[in-house]
Design a protein around this motif. Structure first.
Motif, short mmCIF file in Angstrom:
data_model
loop_
_atom_site.label_atom_id
_atom_site.label_comp_id
_atom_site.label_asym_id
_atom_site.label_seq_id
_atom_site.Cartn_x
_atom_site.Cartn_y
_atom_site.Cartn_z
N SER A 7 5.05 5.51 7.02
CA SER A 7 3.66 5.75 7.40
C SER A 7 3.08 4.65 8.29
CB SER A 7 2.79 5.90 6.15
OG SER A 7 2.58 4.63 5.54
N ASN A 36 -4.80 0.20 -1.30
CA ASN A 36 -5.17 1.17 -0.28
C ASN A 36 -5.41 2.51 -0.95
OD1 ASN A 36 -5.01 -0.30 2.12
ND2 ASN A 36 -2.80 -0.01 2.26
N LEU A 37 -5.98 3.45 -0.23
CA LEU A 37 -6.24 4.78 -0.77
C LEU A 37 -4.99 5.40 -1.38
CD1 LEU A 37 -8.15 7.14 -1.24
CD2 LEU A 37 -7.62 7.93 1.06
N ASN A 38 -3.85 5.28 -0.72
CA ASN A 38 -2.61 5.85 -1.23
C ASN A 38 -1.67 4.78 -1.78
OD1 ASN A 38 -3.17 8.62 -0.62
ND2 ASN A 38 -2.92 8.07 1.54
N GLY A 39 -2.23 3.64 -2.18
CA GLY A 39 -1.41 2.55 -2.69
C GLY A 39 -0.78 2.86 -4.04
N THR A 40 0.21 2.07 -4.41
CA THR A 40 0.96 2.28 -5.64
C THR A 40 0.78 1.10 -6.58
OG1 THR A 40 2.61 3.60 -4.48
CG2 THR A 40 3.27 2.65 -6.59
N HIS A 56 -6.78 -1.68 -9.31
CA HIS A 56 -7.16 -0.42 -8.68
C HIS A 56 -7.94 -0.69 -7.41
CE1 HIS A 56 -9.72 3.19 -8.13
NE2 HIS A 56 -8.57 3.78 -8.33
N VAL A 73 8.93 5.18 -3.06
CA VAL A 73 7.66 4.51 -2.76
C VAL A 73 7.72 3.71 -1.46
CG1 VAL A 73 5.98 2.81 -3.60
CG2 VAL A 73 7.03 4.43 -5.20
N ASP A 129 -0.59 -2.14 -0.24
CA ASP A 129 0.22 -0.93 -0.31
C ASP A 129 0.83 -0.78 -1.70
OD1 ASP A 129 0.09 -0.02 2.50
OD2 ASP A 129 1.01 -1.96 2.89
N LYS A 186 8.31 5.71 1.82
CA LYS A 186 7.09 6.44 2.20
C LYS A 186 6.09 5.51 2.86
CE LYS A 186 3.50 9.36 0.19
NZ LYS A 186 2.95 9.91 -1.05
N ILE A 187 5.93 4.31 2.32
CA ILE A 187 5.01 3.33 2.91
C ILE A 187 5.48 2.95 4.31
CG2 ILE A 187 4.20 0.93 2.75
CD1 ILE A 187 4.27 1.35 -0.36
#
Length: 178
Positions: free
Chosen positions: A20, A159-163, A155, A13, A131, A16-17
């Protein structure tokens, strides 16, 4: 606690953050119900290690929130006794803590990443563009309607691809299909 969760954060995780992010981007995380702060500092330590591995210097902001002011006051000091740090590797202990008498204090570079704040996740406006949002072992103390409200807030915070990271005894409930 939960070594599998931390292994996933460390190996998948967070790298990857970080990969990016551009150099001017901030890494933003929210730890809900931080109590004594160990989880927020652990996250800061792991992010700091991975930033160094990637040779990056992104600004990191970890918003560590709780409704109990006394928890926040204690956590912001970053002081832990020997039994609390017993499971930390010697390398991490040396790199991230300074021994002060019978206690270990989280080093300044790590403490600066964490911003402690009084916040009621059910009533106060949520943080956003995170993130990672962590809410571990807090939902189990709430009724189902409150759990769903917190999950909605978390939720929204991402972010759009947050975890989103939950505790091992918690689930998404009705959010699974949302």
């Amino acid at each position: 606690r939960d070594p599998l969760v931390w292994e996933a954060l460390t190996s998948e995780v967070i790298p990857k953050i970080i990969s990016s992010k551009k150099k001017e981007d901030t890494i933003k995380c929210w730890c809900v119900g931080v109590s004594s702060g160990e989880e927020a500092y652990s996250l800061a330590i792991v992010i700091n290690e991975i930033l160094a591995k990637f040779n990056k210097k992104n600004l990191v902001k970890i918003f560590a929130t709780d409704i109990e002011k006394n928890h926040l006051n204690d956590a912001s000091k970053g002081m832990y006794n020997e039994s609390t740090v017993a499971n930390i590797s010697e390398k991490r202990l040396v790199l991230n803590f300074t021994k002060k008498g019978d206690y270990y204090r989280v080093n300044e570079n790590i403490r600066r990443m964490v911003i402690f704040s009084k916040h009621n996740v059910l009533k106060d406006p949520p943080f956003n563009k995170m993130d990672i949002s962590l809410c571990r072992n807090m939902l189990i103390y709430l009724q189902p309607a409150a759990q769903n409200r917190v999950l909605d807030v978390l939720h929204y915070s991402l972010n759009l691809n947050g975890t989103l990271v939950l505790g091992s005894s918690e689930s998404l409930g009705r959010q699974k299909n949302s």
